[in-house]
Enzyme design. Structure first.
Site, short mmCIF file in Angstrom:
data_model
loop_
_atom_site.label_atom_id
_atom_site.label_comp_id
_atom_site.label_asym_id
_atom_site.label_seq_id
_atom_site.Cartn_x
_atom_site.Cartn_y
_atom_site.Cartn_z
N TRP A 151 26.02 48.14 7.92
CA TRP A 151 26.92 48.79 6.97
C TRP A 151 26.49 48.62 5.52
O TRP A 151 27.04 49.27 4.64
CB TRP A 151 28.33 48.23 7.13
CG TRP A 151 28.33 46.73 7.20
CD1 TRP A 151 28.31 45.98 8.34
CD2 TRP A 151 28.26 45.80 6.12
NE1 TRP A 151 28.23 44.64 8.03
CE2 TRP A 151 28.20 44.51 6.66
CE3 TRP A 151 28.24 45.94 4.73
CZ2 TRP A 151 28.12 43.36 5.89
CZ3 TRP A 151 28.15 44.79 3.95
CH2 TRP A 151 28.10 43.52 4.53
N ASN A 152 25.53 47.73 5.22
CA ASN A 152 25.31 47.44 3.79
C ASN A 152 24.53 48.53 3.06
O ASN A 152 24.78 48.79 1.89
CB ASN A 152 24.69 46.05 3.60
CG ASN A 152 23.32 45.92 4.19
OD1 ASN A 152 22.95 46.71 5.06
ND2 ASN A 152 22.57 44.95 3.74
N LYS A 175 23.06 55.26 15.78
CA LYS A 175 24.41 54.70 15.76
C LYS A 175 24.67 54.13 14.37
O LYS A 175 24.19 53.06 14.02
CB LYS A 175 24.56 53.57 16.78
CG LYS A 175 26.02 53.17 16.96
CD LYS A 175 26.19 51.92 17.76
CE LYS A 175 26.23 50.68 16.90
NZ LYS A 175 27.27 50.68 15.85
N PRO A 176 25.42 54.89 13.57
CA PRO A 176 25.78 54.33 12.26
C PRO A 176 26.75 53.17 12.46
O PRO A 176 27.41 53.08 13.50
CB PRO A 176 26.48 55.50 11.54
CG PRO A 176 26.26 56.70 12.39
CD PRO A 176 26.02 56.22 13.78
N SER A 178 30.04 50.90 12.43
CA SER A 178 31.46 51.26 12.56
C SER A 178 32.20 51.10 11.23
O SER A 178 33.13 51.85 10.92
CB SER A 178 32.15 50.38 13.60
OG SER A 178 31.50 50.56 14.82
N SER A 229 21.82 41.85 12.05
CA SER A 229 21.77 40.38 12.03
C SER A 229 20.70 39.86 12.99
O SER A 229 20.33 40.53 13.96
CB SER A 229 23.13 39.82 12.41
OG SER A 229 23.42 40.18 13.74
N GLU A 250 14.53 44.54 11.78
CA GLU A 250 14.71 44.10 10.38
C GLU A 250 15.98 43.27 10.35
O GLU A 250 17.09 43.81 10.47
CB GLU A 250 14.87 45.31 9.46
CG GLU A 250 13.67 46.24 9.45
CD GLU A 250 12.52 45.72 8.60
OE1 GLU A 250 12.60 44.57 8.12
OE2 GLU A 250 11.55 46.46 8.43
N LEU A 251 15.84 41.95 10.21
CA LEU A 251 16.99 41.07 10.45
C LEU A 251 17.42 40.32 9.18
O LEU A 251 17.18 40.78 8.08
CB LEU A 251 16.63 40.12 11.59
CG LEU A 251 16.07 40.84 12.85
CD1 LEU A 251 15.67 39.84 13.92
CD2 LEU A 251 17.05 41.86 13.38
N CYS A 284 20.00 42.19 2.50
CA CYS A 284 19.12 41.28 3.25
C CYS A 284 18.12 40.60 2.32
O CYS A 284 17.63 39.52 2.61
CB CYS A 284 18.39 42.03 4.34
SG CYS A 284 17.56 43.49 3.71
N GLU A 387 22.21 32.35 6.25
CA GLU A 387 22.38 33.50 5.37
C GLU A 387 23.86 33.60 5.00
O GLU A 387 24.70 33.73 5.88
CB GLU A 387 21.94 34.75 6.12
CG GLU A 387 22.05 36.02 5.32
CD GLU A 387 21.70 37.26 6.13
OE1 GLU A 387 22.16 37.37 7.28
OE2 GLU A 387 20.97 38.12 5.61
P1 NAD Z 1 25.12 43.29 13.07
O1 NAD Z 1 23.94 42.78 13.80
O2 NAD Z 1 26.44 42.73 13.38
O3 NAD Z 1 25.27 44.87 13.28
C1 NAD Z 1 24.21 45.77 12.98
C2 NAD Z 1 24.36 46.99 13.88
O4 NAD Z 1 24.10 46.59 15.22
C3 NAD Z 1 25.74 47.61 13.85
O5 NAD Z 1 25.62 49.02 13.91
C4 NAD Z 1 26.36 47.06 15.14
O6 NAD Z 1 27.38 47.89 15.65
C5 NAD Z 1 25.15 47.02 16.06
N1 NAD Z 1 25.26 46.10 17.19
C6 NAD Z 1 26.01 44.98 17.29
N2 NAD Z 1 25.83 44.42 18.52
C7 NAD Z 1 24.95 45.20 19.19
C8 NAD Z 1 24.38 45.14 20.49
N3 NAD Z 1 24.67 44.18 21.36
N4 NAD Z 1 23.51 46.11 20.85
C9 NAD Z 1 23.17 47.08 19.98
N5 NAD Z 1 23.71 47.21 18.75
C10 NAD Z 1 24.58 46.27 18.35
O7 NAD Z 1 24.80 43.15 11.52
P2 NAD Z 1 25.74 43.52 10.29
O8 NAD Z 1 26.71 42.43 10.06
O9 NAD Z 1 26.26 44.90 10.43
O10 NAD Z 1 24.68 43.57 9.11
C11 NAD Z 1 24.38 42.48 8.31
C12 NAD Z 1 23.06 41.89 8.74
O11 NAD Z 1 22.02 42.85 8.62
C13 NAD Z 1 22.64 40.74 7.84
O12 NAD Z 1 22.14 39.69 8.63
C14 NAD Z 1 21.51 41.33 7.00
O13 NAD Z 1 20.59 40.41 6.50
C15 NAD Z 1 20.90 42.27 7.97
N6 NAD Z 1 20.13 43.28 7.27
C16 NAD Z 1 18.76 43.23 7.35
C17 NAD Z 1 17.99 44.13 6.65
C18 NAD Z 1 16.49 44.11 6.73
O14 NAD Z 1 15.86 45.08 6.35
N7 NAD Z 1 15.87 43.02 7.20
C19 NAD Z 1 18.60 45.10 5.86
C20 NAD Z 1 20.00 45.11 5.79
C21 NAD Z 1 20.75 44.20 6.51
#
Ligand code: NAD
Length: 487
Positions: A151-152, A175-176, A178, A229, A250-251, A284, A387
């Site tokens: 979402w960020n 999948k954008p 939620s 994440s 990309e985590l 991130c 983080e």
């Molecule tokens: P998240 O992992 O909770 O969710 C990311 C996406 O994955 C969402 O669309 C979510 O619905 C989906 N998702 C969740 N569980 C899943 C599963 N089991 N299977 C498939 N998809 C699933 O992360 P978040 O809280 O939305 O985002 C924040 C995180 O993203 C932070 O850790 C941040 O550092 C990271 N991030 C990394 C980068 C990068 O380029 N490295 C960029 C932006 C954000």
């Protein structure tokens, strides 16, 4: 006629989910409902994957020039409606409008950039060593891509995937997130309006645990392009490994900001500030840990604290487009910041500014936390190892650059790092020895669409952007040809 919102895009048709489930999208600044959208069921995801699979030969079979035309047309449409998309982004995410506009513009530029990169895909060829043979390497699209984004930066991080993937000839199910699906859906709408063939780009919104999981585990997807994440990324990596799918992950990150005693503090202070608190620290590559050399530690802390305490937190990013930061995304996000602050205080840290939510009626119904600075921090604190993903900047002191680099590397993450110094030798030493996918020297951003972006260690695997970002959507096929003298 159905009242259910038609927000899923499957095989070129905007639809409601088959089981009629919907979800609300809320404004994190005040809790109001912005819009209700459809939530995909597993059957919708399967239909989307099948559509993408059926469209793959059509899209991959087109010339790169024709694919580029669709992409440019889509971005012309998106730019014509960019203000509306940016406003949606501010409403659903909370970021000030200027940040949303910047994100939308950059996203369109990424698509245009890769549309042309697709036309420059070329290959290797060489004469064989043994006998009259000739080899050439074809680069072919990997197939259906499951793209999952957080979402960020819901528009930008989608563009980073769609740009190279569509240009390479891949088809997509996306999948954008939620929490913030609206601006990303507006972005996709531009492709649909540009006449993209049905099935090339499909949208299924819904929970990661069901919608995302089906996209990852269904054999029809051949690549998972994921930003999110580390915990989710690890799960995806395990699932993808079972079917040997391509992955780009990309985590999370915990970027260090290293300030040497010869640095220009007039640049280092505002640059650190912007990278620590922009997007309310929810990037991130946000600065998560600041390390300052002893000679300038005190003036740095003083100036950084003073500047942080003056940042403008807005509860209405539309009315205050140039504010410094808005709300956090949800209660869980605030809770992490609170926990990290409490843990640090218990272990001896000091809050020099912030340390709580802002008060007053404006902030009463949103997820706000003040820009916060911690000093007296050490490696055993959660804020130094995890983080935070919030507006929290711990500042530690170091003596030698070698020590500073060691402290910067003392993290499970390795996505971005920043080093401020006037000395070329110090800059080069730090750039070489810091274990992260990107290092900014006297600059607080490591992103340029022409260069690779990605993480080391627990920050991920694979690269987006640049040439590696394009290569990751293609298979390399070695074709070896024996030739003879003509008969
Ligand atoms: P998240 O992992 O909770 O969710 C990311 C996406 O994955 C969402 O669309 C979510 O619905 C989906 N998702 C969740 N569980 C899943 C599963 N089991 N299977 C498939 N998809 C699933 O992360 P978040 O809280 O939305 O985002 C924040 C995180 O993203 C932070 O850790 C941040 O550092 C990271 N991030 C990394 C980068 C990068 O380029 N490295 C960029 C932006 C954000």
């Amino acid at each position: 006629m159905s009242q259910t919102p038609q927000t899923l895009l499957i095989n070129g048709e905007w639809r409601a989910s088959v089981d009629g489930i919907t979800q609300e999208v809320n404004n994190p600044a005040n809790g109001t409902v912005i819009q209700t959208i459809s939530q995909a069921s597993t059957a919708d995801v399967v239909a989307a994957l099948e559509a993408a699979d059926a469209a793959f030969p059509v899209w991959a079979g087109m010339s790169a020039r024709d694919r580029a035309r669709f992409m440019h047309d889509a971005m012309d449409i998106f730019r014509a409606n960019l203000d509306a998309a940016a406003r949606l982004l501010t409403l659903e995410h909370g970021k000030p409008l200027n940040d949303s506009i910047k994100e939308c513009r950059y996203s369109a530029d990424v698509i245009d950039f890769y549309a042309e990169e697709g036309r420059r895909i070329d290959g290797t060829h060489f004469a064989g060593d043994l006998g009259p043979t000739h080899s050439f390497v074809l680069r072919q699209p990997v197939g259906v891509v499951a793209a999952i984004t957080p979402w960020n930066f819901p528009v930008d991080l989608l563009a980073w995937k769609l740009g190279p993937g569509l240009a390479a000839g891949c088809t997509f199910v996306i999948k954008p997130p939620s929490e913030a699906p609206l601006a990303a859906t507006a972005f996709v709408r531009a492709f649909a309006e540009a006449g993209l063939p049905p099935g090339v780009l499909n949208v299924v919104t819904g929970p990661g645990g069901s919608v995302g999981a089906e996209m990852v585990t269904n054999p029809l997807s051949r690549k998972i392009a994921f930003t999110g994440s580390t915990a989710t990324g690890l799960w995806i990596a395990e699932q993808a490994a079972r079917q040997l799918k391509h992955v780009t992950l990309e985590l999370g990150g915990s970027a260090p900001f290293v300030v040497c005693d010869d640095a220009d503090l007039d640049a280092a202070v505002p640059d650190a500030l912007r990278r620590a608190y922009s997007h309310t620290g929810q990037i991130c590559i946000s600065v998560n840990r600041i390390f300052v050399q002893r000679g300038v530690y005190e003036p740095f802390v003083e100036r950084f604290t003073a500047a942080a305490s003056k940042l403008r937190v807005t509860a209405d990013g539309l009315a205050e487009p140039d504010a410094d930061m808005g709300p956090m995304i949800n209660a869980k996000a605030i809770d992490t910041v609170r926990q990290h602050v409490a843990d640090a205080l218990e272990r001896g840290a000091t809050v020099t500014t912030g340390g709580d939510s802002p008060t007053g009626p404006l902030y009463a119904n949103g997820y706000f936390y003040l820009p916060t600075v911690l000093t007296g921090v050490h490696r055993d604190m959660r804020v130094m190892q995890e983080e935070t993903f919030g507006p929290l900047a711990p500042i530690a002191v170091f003596d030698t650059l070698e020590e500073g680099v060691k402290m910067a590397n003392d993290s499970p993450y390795g996505l971005a790092a920043y080093v401020y110094t006037a000395d070329l030798d110090r800059a080069f030493y730090a750039a070489k020895h810091i274990r992260s996918g990107g290092v900014g020297i006297n600059i607080n951003d490591i992103t340029d669409m022409r260069g690779p972006f990605g993480g080391m260690k627990m920050s991920g695997t694979g690269r987006e952007l640049g040439q590696p970002g394009m290569d990751s959507y293609m298979e390399f096929k070695h074709v070896r040809l024996r030739h003879r003298a003509p008969r």
